[in-house]
Design a protein around this motif. Structure first.
Motif, short mmCIF file in Angstrom:
data_model
loop_
_atom_site.label_atom_id
_atom_site.label_comp_id
_atom_site.label_asym_id
_atom_site.label_seq_id
_atom_site.Cartn_x
_atom_site.Cartn_y
_atom_site.Cartn_z
N GLY A 1 0.78 -1.33 0.13
CA GLY A 1 0.10 0.09 0.04
C GLY A 1 0.89 1.55 -0.02
N GLY A 2 1.86 1.47 -0.92
CA GLY A 2 2.54 2.73 -0.95
C GLY A 2 3.32 2.79 -2.34
N PHE A 3 3.52 4.09 -2.65
CA PHE A 3 4.38 4.18 -3.86
C PHE A 3 3.73 3.98 -4.97
CE2 PHE A 3 7.39 4.26 -0.17
CZ PHE A 3 8.05 5.55 -0.40
N GLY A 4 2.50 3.67 -4.90
CA GLY A 4 1.81 3.36 -6.29
C GLY A 4 2.29 1.81 -6.72
N VAL A 5 2.63 1.23 -5.79
CA VAL A 5 3.40 -0.37 -6.14
C VAL A 5 1.99 -1.19 -6.03
CG1 VAL A 5 4.78 -2.47 -5.28
CG2 VAL A 5 5.68 0.00 -5.27
N GLN A 6 1.99 -2.16 -7.20
CA GLN A 6 0.79 -3.12 -7.15
C GLN A 6 1.21 -4.34 -6.43
OE1 GLN A 6 -1.29 -3.68 -10.68
NE2 GLN A 6 -0.88 -1.68 -11.58
N ALA A 7 0.06 -4.70 -5.66
CA ALA A 7 0.23 -6.31 -4.91
C ALA A 7 0.10 -7.35 -6.27
CB ALA A 7 -0.82 -6.21 -3.87
N ARG A 8 0.85 -7.49 -7.09
CA ARG A 8 0.63 -8.48 -8.20
C ARG A 8 0.98 -9.71 -7.50
NH1 ARG A 8 3.97 -4.43 -11.06
NH2 ARG A 8 2.53 -3.33 -12.61
N PRO A 9 0.27 -10.93 -7.97
CA PRO A 9 0.39 -12.11 -7.93
C PRO A 9 1.84 -12.91 -8.35
CG PRO A 9 -1.71 -11.94 -9.12
CD PRO A 9 -0.84 -10.65 -9.25
N TYR A 10 2.43 -13.29 -7.42
CA TYR A 10 3.69 -14.23 -7.79
C TYR A 10 3.74 -15.43 -7.14
CZ TYR A 10 5.77 -12.01 -3.62
OH TYR A 10 6.35 -11.45 -2.63
N GLY B 1 -0.79 1.22 -6.77
CA GLY B 1 -1.43 1.52 -7.78
C GLY B 1 -2.33 0.67 -8.90
N GLU B 2 -3.15 -0.27 -8.06
CA GLU B 2 -3.70 -1.29 -8.78
C GLU B 2 -4.95 -0.32 -9.65
OE1 GLU B 2 -1.94 -3.01 -5.11
OE2 GLU B 2 -3.01 -1.19 -5.44
N ARG B 3 -5.11 0.72 -8.98
CA ARG B 3 -6.44 1.30 -9.90
C ARG B 3 -5.97 2.61 -10.45
NH1 ARG B 3 -11.91 -0.20 -6.08
NH2 ARG B 3 -10.96 -2.58 -6.01
N GLY B 4 -4.58 2.81 -10.59
CA GLY B 4 -4.22 4.12 -11.22
C GLY B 4 -3.68 5.01 -10.21
N GLU B 5 -3.10 6.21 -10.68
CA GLU B 5 -2.64 7.07 -9.54
C GLU B 5 -3.35 7.65 -8.51
OE1 GLU B 5 0.12 9.50 -7.86
OE2 GLU B 5 0.41 7.80 -9.12
N GLN B 6 -4.86 7.93 -9.01
CA GLN B 6 -5.64 8.36 -7.79
C GLN B 6 -5.57 7.43 -6.80
OE1 GLN B 6 -6.91 11.56 -7.46
NE2 GLN B 6 -5.68 11.60 -9.59
N TRP B 7 -5.72 6.14 -6.79
CA TRP B 7 -5.76 5.01 -5.89
C TRP B 7 -4.42 5.12 -5.19
CZ3 TRP B 7 -9.65 2.27 -4.47
CH2 TRP B 7 -9.47 1.24 -3.56
N HIS B 8 -3.34 5.36 -5.73
CA HIS B 8 -2.19 5.80 -4.95
C HIS B 8 -2.19 7.12 -4.02
CE1 HIS B 8 2.15 7.62 -5.07
NE2 HIS B 8 1.84 7.11 -4.05
N ARG B 9 -2.81 8.05 -4.55
CA ARG B 9 -2.72 9.19 -3.89
C ARG B 9 -3.77 9.12 -2.67
NH1 ARG B 9 -1.90 14.21 -8.24
NH2 ARG B 9 -0.03 13.26 -9.35
N ALA B 10 -4.94 8.36 -2.87
CA ALA B 10 -5.92 8.26 -1.77
C ALA B 10 -5.42 7.48 -0.47
CB ALA B 10 -7.23 7.39 -2.50
N GLY B 11 -4.01 6.87 -0.66
CA GLY B 11 -3.38 6.41 0.51
C GLY B 11 -1.93 6.78 0.95
N CYS B 12 -1.76 8.09 0.69
CA CYS B 12 -0.29 8.49 0.90
C CYS B 12 -0.50 10.06 1.60
CB CYS B 12 0.58 8.66 -0.05
SG CYS B 12 0.27 9.64 -1.51
N ARG B 13 0.59 10.37 1.94
CA ARG B 13 0.64 11.67 2.49
C ARG B 13 -0.29 11.79 3.86
NH1 ARG B 13 3.84 15.28 0.75
NH2 ARG B 13 2.60 17.32 1.03
N ASP B 14 -1.28 12.92 3.68
CA ASP B 14 -2.33 13.06 4.69
C ASP B 14 -3.56 12.00 4.81
OD1 ASP B 14 -3.15 14.02 2.21
OD2 ASP B 14 -4.58 15.63 3.11
N ALA B 15 -3.54 11.17 3.40
CA ALA B 15 -4.46 10.11 3.46
C ALA B 15 -3.81 8.67 3.95
CB ALA B 15 -5.21 10.01 2.15
N LYS B 16 -2.62 8.93 4.42
CA LYS B 16 -1.82 7.51 4.73
C LYS B 16 -2.87 6.60 5.83
CE LYS B 16 1.37 4.61 4.47
NZ LYS B 16 1.52 3.70 3.30
N GLN B 17 -3.53 7.29 6.48
CA GLN B 17 -4.31 6.42 7.61
C GLN B 17 -5.39 5.67 6.66
OE1 GLN B 17 -4.18 5.75 10.85
NE2 GLN B 17 -5.57 4.30 10.41
N GLN B 18 -5.77 6.08 5.58
CA GLN B 18 -6.98 5.52 4.93
C GLN B 18 -6.20 3.91 4.32
OE1 GLN B 18 -10.46 6.38 4.12
NE2 GLN B 18 -10.13 4.07 4.08
N SER B 19 -4.90 3.88 3.93
CA SER B 19 -4.33 2.69 3.81
C SER B 19 -4.46 1.66 4.71
CB SER B 19 -2.70 2.89 3.26
OG SER B 19 -2.35 2.04 2.72
#
Length: 716
Positions: free
Chosen positions: A490-499, A523-541
């Motif tokens: 949940g950070g830096f726009g990195v996706q939780a990809r299957p491996y 970054g699973e749903r694009g840049e807005q998904w990333h920004r919705a969980g960083c900086r002042d929104a980190k708690q949402q992540s």
């Protein structure tokens, strides 16, 4: 857990007064790894760790199981230069991937074998690139996990060292330019010497600044001219590419973790390679963009400008200030990851586009000029595609890696001329040793749950094969709760990809369930998904992660006494914050290479480059964000916390292990169950490691988490 508690670590009265906040830091003395005081504390922590983990009988059973599951190996797609084919292959029983070269005949040779160079297994092959004619290899080698590679140039025919090592070359692989005036050469990134401090910068920052250099093979690298870079920002990182014909040099510039980068183009035919004239590429302001010039002379930009899920645009590289033309537009619910030019039946010019949807790969075919969708490419399942390679100058074939939670990494070949997808037969490998299918014993599915703000979040589940369809995706509740291992980032726009990971397979084959929610900040749903969980929104992540745990419990998959967490780096911050905020929800946590003191994180490792992701303690409003969730500052006395394993790596140059030391000490002091709080140390870094080291680490983690949640390893 029966771990000796011993005397608590001494608490100092260190206090910082920051913008009206009184911030206590009683374990600041543990920031000094060289002090005898810290050394004494670490020696006792080592005893605690051995009692809690290494001396447990089931640890050896976990190790045997993991060892059996790690034997499939992994191979990367081929890179073709001249009449030679280069590829990395981790074969069963080997510690590291070996870089092989296959000639025009049947001969296959090991070109770079890290184990041969260093039998201890502590040397790692990093980025590499091959000259256009296939004659020279530039490769990075690093030791002891320090992620400070040295650059070497080898003759690919003989394997002999041509030149090097060149130090301070951490960064992208060099990009080669066809030889002119009798010299092959390449562009590469190098840091300034630590003693060379740019004008106006504080002392000690010299070694942070990077420059792009030109190097002609056979000349002294210490005299290599700088072709790009300045003193403006120590966090500037550079990406490099050269078109297949050697004409166009692209430099991308990113400053820290802030969104967006700048692109620059130079026509290498307009002057000498040591003095290219760069022109800025218009467009893409504030967005991440990647530029390549194809064999057809068209510049193509993969960009987030004007598209949250990215789009592909084109322009004439001779006019970098021109307006971009959209070729492939944004697709709802998908994120465009890459595009490769190739030739279809009859030489029809096509583009192969790689997308991700809920972190799983999709491949589509498009007309190269118009972008019109012409078809899709089948894949083995819901998995991950990466490292797509093609012949220089297009052609009809593309090779790519594929993996999912139950399929070991393999290479597939797509032929656009007939539409066939087939396994690539790895040169020099016995067919029977190259696993081409899913491993038995596990099943996978994707589910959706509601977070605290009612937003829908996708989560992957990996379950034993005795779980029915109705339990997995239907309305039937699971027959019984099981130990669940939940991983998050949940950070830096990195996706939780299957491996495919041995630790996940071991947990699930032993009867547990693995869960991986695609929380905001990723970054699973694009840049807005990333920004919705960083900086002042980190708690949402973090809230998304709590909501995943609550769903798993309410659904009947597990109970709080059986729910374990694991996370590394930013994921370590996530699980550390989760454990501190909702200790009643979790049984055990592996918190690895984690940022945990969010007030002082910028002072150590690469922390100063991440202020745009988290915020800076030097800004009053942003300090408020950080203090609200910083794990170290939110530990409460008299609370029973989950069993906590802090996994720290002494040579970590990204996240300093002081975070784990301080957090371990403060929880051991405050918790009502200090015996359940353990520190694991290893003399490695943040990144790649040998197979035996990876298996040993996973065995320690599963032994710790399994002992708390009640999961016993199955026989291999």
């Amino acid at each position: 857990m029966g771990t000796p508690t011993g005397p608590p670590a001494p608490r100092d009265n260190t206090v910082d007064h920051l913008f009206g906040h009184v911030v206590a830091d009683p374990y600041r003395w543990l920031e000094d790894a060289s002090s005898e005081r810290t050394a004494r504390w670490l020696r006792f922590q080592e005893e605690r760790f051995h009692t809690a983990v290494r001396d447990r009988g089931e640890r050896a059973d976990w190790h045997r199981l993991l060892d059996s599951l790690a034997g499939t190996g992994a191979v990367n797609p081929p890179v073709r230069r001249g009449d030679r084919c280069f590829f990395e292959d981790l074969r069963p029983g080997r510690e590291h991937p070996v870089l092989y070269v296959a000639g025009p005949g049947a001969e296959v040779r090991a070109l770079v074998d890290p184990e041969r160079l260093d039998p201890s297994g502590r040397t790692v092959l990093g980025s590499w690139s091959v000259s256009p004619d296939g004659g020279l290899l530039a490769c990075q080698l690093s030791s002891d996990g320090l992620e400070e590679p040295a650059l070497h140039v080898l003759d690919t025919q003989t394997g002999t060292l041509v030149e090097g090592p060149v130090d301070r070359t951490r960064g992208p692989a060099p990009v080669w330019v066809p030889g002119r005036s009798g010299h092959d050469g390449y562009y590469y990134v190098r840091r300034l010497p630590p003693t060379e401090v740019p004008a106006g910068m504080p002392s000690g920052q010299g070694g942070l600044h990077r420059r792009v250099h030109w190097h002609a093979v056979g000349t002294d690298p210490d005299t290599d001219p700088v072709v790009f870079g300045d003193d403006a920002n120590p966090s500037a990182a550079y990406g490099l590419s050269v078109s297949g014909d050697g004409r166009w040099l692209t430099v991308s510039v990113r400053r820290g973790s802030r969104p967006g980068n700048r692109l620059w183009l130079a026509d290498l035919t307009a002057g000498p390679p040591h003095a290219p004239e760069f022109r800025p590429v218009a467009g893409g302001a504030g967005a991440d963009s990647a530029l390549e010039v194809g064999a057809d002379g068209v510049a193509r930009v993969l960009t987030g400008s004007g598209a949250d899920g990215r789009r592909l645009c084109a322009f004439d590289p001779a006019d970098p200030g021109a307006e971009w033309t959209e070729v492939i537009g944004e697709r709802p619910g998908a994120v465009l990851q890459a595009a490769v030019a190739l030739d279809g039946a009859g030489g029809r010019p096509l583009l192969l586009a790689l997308w991700s949807r809920d972190a799983c790969a999709e491949l589509t075919l498009h007309e190269r000029e118009s972008g019109r969708l012409t078809g899709t490419v089948p894949l083995p399942g819901l998995g991950t595609v990466f490292r797509m390679t093609a012949r220089p100058g297009a052609g009809g074939e593309v090779w790519f890696s594929y993996t999912d939670y139950a399929t070991p990494q393999r290479v597939l070949r797509f032929d656009a001329r007939d539409g066939a997808v087939t396994p690539w037969q790895v040169p020099g490998r016995d067919e029977q040793t190259y696993d081409e299918g899913r491993l038995p014993g596990v099943r996978t599915a994707h589910v959706e749950y509601s977070s605290t703000d009612s937003a829908a979040v996708t989560m992957a589940l990996v379950v034993p094969d005795d779980v029915t369809d109705d339990e997995l995706v239907g309305d039937t509740a699971p027959r019984r709760p099981r130990p669940v291992l939940m991983r998050g980032y949940g950070g830096f726009g990195v996706q939780a990809r299957p491996y495919c990971a041995p630790e996940v397979l071991a947990w699930v084959r032993s009867g547990g369930v693995f869960a991986e929610p695609q929380i905001r900040g990723g970054g699973e749903r694009g840049e807005q998904w990333h920004r919705a969980g960083c900086r002042d929104a980190k708690q949402q992540s973090i809230d998304d992660f709590h909501a995943a745990a609550t769903w798993l419990i309410d659904r009947g998959w597990t109970t709080p006494r059986q729910l374990a967490l694991t996370g590394t780096s930013n994921g370590g911050l996530l699980v550390g914050a989760a454990a501190v905020q909702r200790p009643e929800l979790y049984a055990a946590v592996n918190c690895a290479a984690a940022l945990l003191d969010m007030v002082r994180y910028e002072r150590f490792g690469l922390g100063r480059a991440w202020a745009h992701e988290y915020g800076s303690a030097s800004v009053p409003e942003e300090l408020d964000w950080l203090l609200a969730y910083s794990p170290y500052h939110n530990v409460r006395e008299g609370v029973r916390y989950p069993a906590l394993l802090f996994s720290a790596f002494d040579n970590d140059t990204r996240v300093d292990p002081l975070h784990s030391r301080k957090m371990c000490a403060v929880v051991q002091h405050a918790a009502t169950n200090p015996a359940d709080v353990v520190l694991r140390r290893e003399n490695l870094g943040h990144g790649a490691r040998s197979q035996s080291s990876a298996i040993g680490y996973a065995a320690d983690v599963l032994a710790f988490l399994g002992s708390v949640t009640g999961l016993k390893p199955v026989r291999p």
